[in-house]
Design a protein around this motif. Structure first.
Motif, short mmCIF file in Angstrom:
data_model
loop_
_atom_site.label_atom_id
_atom_site.label_comp_id
_atom_site.label_asym_id
_atom_site.label_seq_id
_atom_site.Cartn_x
_atom_site.Cartn_y
_atom_site.Cartn_z
N VAL A 20 0.86 -1.19 0.00
CA VAL A 20 0.00 0.00 0.00
C VAL A 20 0.89 1.23 0.00
CG1 VAL A 20 -1.80 1.26 1.23
CG2 VAL A 20 -1.80 -1.24 1.26
N LEU A 21 0.65 2.11 -0.98
CA LEU A 21 1.43 3.34 -1.11
C LEU A 21 0.50 4.55 -1.13
CD1 LEU A 21 3.80 2.13 -3.96
CD2 LEU A 21 4.37 2.35 -1.54
N LYS A 22 1.01 5.69 -0.69
CA LYS A 22 0.26 6.94 -0.75
C LYS A 22 0.81 7.76 -1.91
CE LYS A 22 -0.14 8.95 3.27
NZ LYS A 22 0.16 9.45 4.62
N VAL A 23 -0.09 8.15 -2.83
CA VAL A 23 0.32 8.83 -4.05
C VAL A 23 -0.51 10.09 -4.26
CG1 VAL A 23 0.64 8.55 -6.55
CG2 VAL A 23 0.86 6.58 -5.06
N ARG A 24 0.15 11.12 -4.80
CA ARG A 24 -0.56 12.34 -5.18
C ARG A 24 0.17 12.96 -6.36
NH1 ARG A 24 1.00 16.65 -0.39
NH2 ARG A 24 3.20 16.85 -0.95
N ILE A 25 -0.46 13.98 -6.94
CA ILE A 25 0.17 14.74 -8.01
C ILE A 25 0.88 15.91 -7.38
CG2 ILE A 25 -0.26 16.16 -10.04
CD1 ILE A 25 -2.76 14.32 -10.46
N GLN A 26 2.11 16.14 -7.77
CA GLN A 26 2.88 17.26 -7.23
C GLN A 26 2.32 18.55 -7.82
OE1 GLN A 26 5.45 19.25 -9.11
NE2 GLN A 26 5.69 20.48 -7.30
N ASN A 27 1.72 19.36 -6.94
CA ASN A 27 1.20 20.65 -7.36
C ASN A 27 1.09 21.55 -6.15
OD1 ASN A 27 -0.11 22.86 -8.38
ND2 ASN A 27 -1.63 21.70 -9.52
N PRO A 28 2.10 22.39 -5.92
CA PRO A 28 2.08 23.26 -4.74
C PRO A 28 1.00 24.34 -4.79
CG PRO A 28 3.95 23.77 -6.14
CD PRO A 28 3.29 22.56 -6.72
N ASN A 29 0.37 24.53 -5.94
CA ASN A 29 -0.66 25.57 -6.08
C ASN A 29 -2.02 25.15 -5.56
OD1 ASN A 29 1.24 27.26 -7.32
ND2 ASN A 29 0.81 26.36 -9.31
N LEU A 30 -2.21 23.86 -5.34
CA LEU A 30 -3.49 23.38 -4.84
C LEU A 30 -3.59 23.59 -3.34
CD1 LEU A 30 -3.96 19.97 -6.68
CD2 LEU A 30 -5.08 22.13 -7.17
N ARG A 31 -4.75 24.07 -2.89
CA ARG A 31 -4.96 24.23 -1.45
C ARG A 31 -5.02 22.88 -0.77
NH1 ARG A 31 -10.10 27.03 -0.15
NH2 ARG A 31 -10.18 25.55 1.54
N GLU A 32 -5.74 21.97 -1.39
CA GLU A 32 -5.82 20.61 -0.86
C GLU A 32 -5.16 19.68 -1.87
OE1 GLU A 32 -9.52 19.18 0.61
OE2 GLU A 32 -10.12 21.15 1.28
N ASN A 33 -4.08 19.10 -1.47
CA ASN A 33 -3.35 18.20 -2.34
C ASN A 33 -3.19 16.87 -1.60
OD1 ASN A 33 -2.01 17.33 -4.59
ND2 ASN A 33 -0.09 18.33 -4.08
N ASP A 34 -4.30 16.22 -1.36
CA ASP A 34 -4.31 15.00 -0.56
C ASP A 34 -3.72 13.82 -1.31
OD1 ASP A 34 -5.59 16.36 1.49
OD2 ASP A 34 -7.57 15.89 0.72
N PHE A 35 -3.24 12.87 -0.53
CA PHE A 35 -2.76 11.60 -1.06
C PHE A 35 -3.94 10.65 -1.21
CE2 PHE A 35 1.02 13.27 0.97
CZ PHE A 35 2.03 12.92 0.09
N ILE A 36 -3.81 9.72 -2.14
CA ILE A 36 -4.72 8.59 -2.20
C ILE A 36 -3.88 7.34 -1.94
CG2 ILE A 36 -6.32 9.68 -3.80
CD1 ILE A 36 -5.12 7.78 -5.96
N GLU A 37 -4.50 6.30 -1.49
CA GLU A 37 -3.78 5.05 -1.27
C GLU A 37 -4.03 4.13 -2.45
OE1 GLU A 37 -4.95 3.44 2.51
OE2 GLU A 37 -3.81 4.95 3.62
N ILE A 38 -2.95 3.53 -2.92
CA ILE A 38 -3.06 2.55 -3.99
C ILE A 38 -2.44 1.24 -3.51
CG2 ILE A 38 -2.98 4.30 -5.82
CD1 ILE A 38 -0.05 3.36 -6.33
N GLU A 39 -2.85 0.15 -4.14
CA GLU A 39 -2.32 -1.15 -3.79
C GLU A 39 -1.61 -1.73 -5.00
OE1 GLU A 39 -5.81 -0.70 -3.52
OE2 GLU A 39 -5.68 -0.02 -1.45
#
Length: 107
Positions: A3-22
């Motif tokens: 299980v990994l936590k992944v997100r798109i790198q974007n410092p301009n987003l107020r909410e840049n949450d991770f999603i979990e993938i398997e």
């Protein structure tokens, strides 16, 4: 499964949450990580410049992916300068479960 936590790198987003993938531990390859991450985040794999293991390590090959541990945080760094072009938030009427008739009811 890994299980990994992944997100798109974007410092301009107020909410840049991770999603979990398997990922299946039998298929821990860079290609599989890229495929699953892009599918889950809705990104075209051709737009990914690199995958970064936070805080500052670039993943480059299968051996790098094989060393990942559960719940490590990864970012997809995109090549397109205007990242907003890659994503289109569906209008309310396009979202699943939206009922146009119900939205027009008045109480």
């Amino acid at each position: 499964e890994l299980v990994l936590k992944v997100r798109i790198q974007n410092p301009n987003l107020r909410e840049n949450d991770f999603i979990e993938i398997e990922l299946d531990r039998q298929e821990l390859t860079y290609k599989e990580l890229l495929r699953v991450s892009c599918r889950e985040l809705g990104v075209n794999p051709e737009h990914v410049q690199k995958i970064r293991k936070l805080p500052n390590t670039v993943l480059r090959k299968d051996k790098d992916v094989a060393r990942l541990q559960d719940f490590q945080e990864l970012e997809l760094v995109l090549t397109v300068s205007d990242k907003n072009l890659l994503f289109r938030v569906p209008a309310l009427s396009e979202r699943s479960g939206y009922n146009k008739k119900a939205s027009e009811l008045t109480y």
